[in-house]
Design an enzyme around this catalytic site. Sequence first.
Site, mmCIF file in Angstrom:
data_model
loop_
_atom_site.group_PDB
_atom_site.id
_atom_site.type_symbol
_atom_site.label_atom_id
_atom_site.label_comp_id
_atom_site.label_asym_id
_atom_site.label_seq_id
_atom_site.Cartn_x
_atom_site.Cartn_y
_atom_site.Cartn_z
ATOM 1 N N TYR A 30 0.867 -1.181 0.000
ATOM 2 C CA TYR A 30 0.000 0.000 0.000
ATOM 3 C C TYR A 30 0.896 1.220 0.000
ATOM 4 C CZ TYR A 30 0.274 0.196 5.249
ATOM 5 O OH TYR A 30 0.668 0.262 6.557
ATOM 6 N N GLU A 94 1.421 -1.073 -6.130
ATOM 7 C CA GLU A 94 1.038 -0.277 -4.957
ATOM 8 C C GLU A 94 -0.468 -0.064 -4.973
ATOM 9 O OE1 GLU A 94 2.681 1.284 -2.436
ATOM 10 O OE2 GLU A 94 4.803 1.285 -3.014
#
Length: 231
Positions: A30, A94
Amino acid sequence: MPTDAIIECPSPNHDLRQPDMVVDMLVVHYTGMLSAAAALERLSDAEARVSVQYCIDEDGRIYRLVAEDLRAWHAGISYWRGKTDINDRSIGIEMVNPGHEFGYCPFPARQMDAFRELALDILGRYPIPARNVVGHSDVAPLRKRDPGEFFDWHAMAEASIGLWPGEADYLELAPTKIKNILADIGYDVRDLPAALRAFQRHYRPSRVNGRLDPETARRIVGRSQLIGEVY
Ligand SMILES: [Zn+2]
């Protein structure tokens, strides 16, 4: 993945993979920042020296920052199955999310749908075994918590992205034995509680505490059985 669905957002932060390096890992992160815009800016900032191949916004938009054949800088100091240069052999994705530091929240369905589509496309083009589909926390258990316990690895495994273990009948609670099994799965086990936390974050997200409780032990053995190692 229709290529026109991907938004080009080139980052200068990359170098060449080693000659003949085979991409055999997919690493999920993340962003850990307050907005997609802030994350994209940082991932393209030459001074930050970080980057990734793809970044997926909460609304499902996919940005490409580094071409797949180049080495992006997302994993840092890391380890998986005896290998340490994870950037060299992986593609990184991501997921935009504030992360544990700024208000960690569930990943919206549209973002997960986009992840699933992109990951399946990548897995169809590279020899990435299911056991090498990992989170950043799996490869850097002492440093990282991403993508975190809200990332639905179970649903992804049902879509043929990575593995999801059942609970083995056989219960192994001897720490040395568990350490060996975690090492065989791929973890850096020098710090056992950290490795246990990383395992839980991925495979038993309801309680991430680094403790070797019976369910964690059963899932560790269950996970090892998925890759053909029977204890
Ligand atoms: Zn990360």
